[in-house]
Write an enzyme that holds these catalytic residues in place. Sequence first.
Site, PDB file in Angstrom:
ATOM      1  N   VAL A 502      47.228  37.399  46.331  1.00  0.00           N
ATOM      2  CA  VAL A 502      48.231  36.361  46.055  1.00  0.00           C
ATOM      3  C   VAL A 502      49.189  36.750  44.927  1.00  0.00           C
ATOM      4  O   VAL A 502      48.945  37.708  44.205  1.00  0.00           O
ATOM      5  CB  VAL A 502      47.567  34.997  45.740  1.00  0.00           C
ATOM      6  N   GLU A 503      50.246  35.993  44.797  1.00  0.00           N
ATOM      7  CA  GLU A 503      51.294  36.193  43.777  1.00  0.00           C
ATOM      8  C   GLU A 503      51.802  37.632  43.737  1.00  0.00           C
ATOM      9  O   GLU A 503      51.986  38.212  42.673  1.00  0.00           O
ATOM     10  CB  GLU A 503      50.791  35.756  42.386  1.00  0.00           C
TER      11      GLU A 503
END
Length: 832
Positions: A502-503
């Site tokens: 993620v991110e």
Amino acid sequence: MNLPLYNFFADIPLWATIGGILLVLLGLGYTGASLWIWAIAGAAALYGFQAPVWLWAVYGGLALVMNIPVLRRLLFSGPIMNLLNALNFLPTISETEQTAIEAGNVWVEGELFSGKPDFKRIMNEPYPDLTPDEQAFLDGPVEELCAVTKDWDVFQEKKLPDAAWDIIKKERFFGMIIPRKYGGLEFSPLANSAIVQKLSSRCGPLATTVMVPNSLGPAELLIHYGTKEQQDYFLPRLATAEEIPAFALTEPNAGSDAGAISSSGVVFKGDDGHLFLRLNWKKRYITLAAISTVLGMAFKMFDPDNLLGKGKNLGITCALIPTDTEGVILGRRHDPLGVPFYNCPTEGEDVIVPIDAIIGGVDGAGQGWRMLMESLAAGRGISLPASASGGSKLVFRVASAHAKVRKQFGLPIGLFEGIEEPLARIGGFNYIMEAARRYTCGALASGTKPAVVSAIAKYNFTEMQRKAINDGMDILGGNAISWGPRNMLASAYMNTPIGITVEGANILTRTLMIFGQGAIRSHPYIYNEIQGLMNNDVKTFDVAFTHHVGHTISNKIRAMLLTLTRGRLASSPVGGYSAKYWRKLAWASASFAFLADVALIGLGGLLKRKEKITGRFADIFSWLYLAAATLRRFEADGRPKEDRAYLDWSMQYAFGEMQRAFDSLYKNFDVPLIGWAFKGPVALWSRINPLSHGPIDKTGHAVAKSMQTPGEQRRRLTEGIHTPESLQEPFGILERAFRLAYHGDHVARKISKAVRAGTLEKGRPAALVGKALEAGVINQEEAALIQDAEAARNEAIKVDSFTLEEYMRTAVPAGSSTSSSIEAGGDGMTVA
Ligand SMILES: Cc1cc2nc3c(=O)[nH]c(=O)nc-3n(C[C@H](O)[C@H](O)[C@H](O)COP(=O)(O)OP(=O)(O)OC[C@H]3O[C@@H](n4cnc5c(N)ncnc54)[C@H](O)[C@@H]3O)c2cc1C
């Protein structure tokens, strides 16, 4: 014809003259002297040698062209700019990439990229502490939240207990970043990080649930870009979790390439004359969506009738969509590797919201991508690094205690060199992560948005945590594999790939962002050169290009002199133990900066596609930053003597990683014309004279030994995680056994000595306690200690077992969500 000038070199031998001139030139290059100083130095040399007139004429012409900007632009930089444009030398930079590059600011990484870092500045940047209020929150509500949340139960129930939700709402855990005037906690980035760190050491899903509303999402976007009405309405409700937010960007065909989203919002005029948006979306992986009341939605905005007067295609826009709006489809769940937090797909079918649902109102139309990139530039540096740091501090405590408690072949396994190696890696990574966590939070607190540093932190923390958890699992063996309430590592192990993805998924973050985009941001001149080229602005290009040439020459000379002296020529901002590492950092920075320039100049736009090359540059850049942060920590901590082993390990590792990346860059450096030099002589010299070979065994031994020694240092190095001492908790059971094992060591040694001396017959130390007591080898107190230690050891190494019925069950029965506990002295798992 020579000019009738005094030859002040006449009485000096030729070799000394040439040597002297070389020294002056090297000195000028090393210090990065400006062009006019070079010109004067050159003139002095010509003067001294009584140069002929024609040489003066050539030299004078060149010096004038290079020092008078109008002439330089006309005869030097202008033609070069035209040539580069004709060759299409520049990488094509899309609008979304441009926004990503421009988001945030350059911080100390700019120093490290310069090749001549200002260490005083790096040292003077804050290494912050929590405020008393923040510390009180950590010691109070955060501890309470941890206490009511049991990891095993959360995994069994697939949800957080109600008691946890009550605390989250009452104590405003969702309002950590929201200003106090809106009812939030308005905590510093360090406090935000410290809270996530502690929660993640207790329960991954709990940390994720708290971290998401406090990172990129509705609150963050509203604080920076919302209209006053939006802020006044939503922020107080978000702070108390009356509104539960989720942020929806990712789509089936837009993951890493988030700019490719196809969700749409079309402007139309309603029957009442007001403007509305008709939204359609198909999103996936959206955290908290299933329980959200408001969705932060990213979509492409279209205004076919130009009702807003801003054109038809407005670009990526963010809006807030109440989830009870007709057409919002929610309810399905993803299962992120069995880790039970809310993660969901959502669809929207002709969802109609007023135009002022756009974050920032009509002014915010088309500004979504910029908003997201600016928020990510800061946000990446907090939540995921904090969660990685909390997880790895837990691994530190669990693996080191287990290594002391667990015996095989008659010895605690922590004494085996094979175990020392991964243990030291866990200890070293912890030391580096804590350093970079606090240092990065310091920058964020001062309002800096260091986009490259936060990408470095996100990528490297999650990678270090991945290695640390793998090492921890290996050290615990079957104890880590058998899942149940006693297992403190299994869920962190399952959680690990989520942080990687993620991110900004890690491969992309390493190969594209840290160096690919980072070079453009952090390099002192490249960005302006590109701007000059793109805008055909010869003035901007000229200044940047001329300085760039001088910068490359200077870094070449610095790199050469620093490698020859192994960094000793550089100055350190501090004296004493760590000075040698600062000097080495100067050496590594100069070599990196020079090589980066060769790649940027030699490969031009091609470099963007050479991700194997940019990835290795990203590794060097990352470790330059992590090493600087670690050195900063050592000073901030007051240079504790007992931490030297951790500092040494970290520095040896950091420089070892840089060396590995340099070596593989040289091997693969297919730069036109000069690539051979790097593959041949430079690579050879680098092998003969490396920065480091990585941690040496002696350092690793010292770190592993310190980790297995109970006391203040061990507590301090793992400070900030949840450490329940109760004997109903696996952590408490293991720590008690660890302390007893440590303190019982000297008794065991007495018994072994007596066996060797023939006072006692051979046997298992535990079985010999009675005889040793009878023989007066040990006293009553010592006998009790070793018996306690043995009992605690046996308790600590137990694993959970289940009846078939329990094993087949998917969740513990309703009502027992917070009730599973371990009975000390019991056998296997007992669900009370
Ligand atoms: C548990 C979980 C929670 C999430 N929460 C949210 C959320 O709340 N809101 C939201 O909007 N999104 C969320 N996401 C989405 C997340 O941000 C994306 O998963 C991420 O952006 C990567 O997209 P992808 O999974 O489609 O992978 P892909 O984009 O398909 O990438 C696959 C691989 O290719 C690599 N790759 C892609 N492009 C390049 C390149 N140019 N160079 C090198 N390598 C490249 C990636 O690094 C990755 O390793 C979540 C995802 C997960 C798994």
